[in-house]
Design an enzyme around this catalytic site. Sequence first.
Site, mmCIF file in Angstrom:
data_model
loop_
_atom_site.group_PDB
_atom_site.id
_atom_site.type_symbol
_atom_site.label_atom_id
_atom_site.label_comp_id
_atom_site.label_asym_id
_atom_site.label_seq_id
_atom_site.Cartn_x
_atom_site.Cartn_y
_atom_site.Cartn_z
ATOM 1 N N ASP A 10 0.880 -1.158 0.000
ATOM 2 C CA ASP A 10 0.000 0.000 0.000
ATOM 3 C C ASP A 10 0.929 1.222 0.000
ATOM 4 O O ASP A 10 2.122 1.098 0.324
ATOM 5 C CB ASP A 10 -0.874 -0.037 1.260
ATOM 6 C CG ASP A 10 -1.671 1.230 1.446
ATOM 7 O OD1 ASP A 10 -2.317 1.670 0.478
ATOM 8 O OD2 ASP A 10 -1.640 1.804 2.562
ATOM 9 N N ASP A 12 -0.078 4.998 0.988
ATOM 10 C CA ASP A 12 -0.317 5.969 2.063
ATOM 11 C C ASP A 12 -0.230 5.291 3.432
ATOM 12 O O ASP A 12 -1.022 4.395 3.736
ATOM 13 C CB ASP A 12 -1.716 6.585 1.906
ATOM 14 C CG ASP A 12 -1.845 7.414 0.631
ATOM 15 O OD1 ASP A 12 -0.895 8.156 0.324
ATOM 16 O OD2 ASP A 12 -2.883 7.320 -0.048
#
Length: 215
Positions: A10, A12
């Site tokens: 991922d 963020d």
Amino acid sequence: MSIVKVCIFDLDGVVVDTAKYHFIAWRRLADELGFEFTVEDNERLKGVSRMDSLEILLEIGGKTYDEETKIELAQKKNDWYVQYITKMDESEILPGVKDFMTLLKKENIKIALGSVSKNAMSILNNIHLTEYFDSIIDGTKVSNAKPDPEVFLNAAKELNVLPQECVVFEDAVAGIQAAINAGMPSVGIGSPEILNKANKVVPGFENMDLSILEF
Ligand code: BG6
Ligand code: MG
């Protein structure tokens, strides 16, 4: 021997701490609309698409608006967010991330991005990390945000591997659920209390070695 062929990251809150910029921008919007938005509330927005995040924010504030206004509000939040991320550089890559990616490359384990952010490419370019990725799946390529598994399944498909040959690195409850829905093991980055459905939880990538890929 690990069967892992691909690590899916991922963006963020995992590669960079942009979760804080998302929070600051949403809180600024809540402020303008006249209600409080806390760090705890923000956990519900992590991994969630921009428009879905707005819906949750408005639900927290007890506000309703027509579609047109909602689009304007999401645009306003994004304009603030973009102001924050355009100032980013390599120094904002979280500790240990690059070393761990280098280790994966040495072992011929592929690296993928699995983010629902539409700003992912500009962040990766600003922090000079784009070339580390063998596959980049971002918010411009998927129609369903996490916890839907689409983003992770697309990465597996693009790299021609099975879901069970991937490991997902995630900081969001919705992201861990997306990994479960994809049939992929996950490593939570953050707090074990919040990410209690992950197979493993660590505070970050510092000193991480390949044993993290053994389940
Ligand atoms: C996710 C973030 O990565 O991207 C969410 O965790 C965010 O907080 C989502 O809402 C969409 O991001 P963007 O940049 O397209 O608004
Ligand atoms: Mg995240």
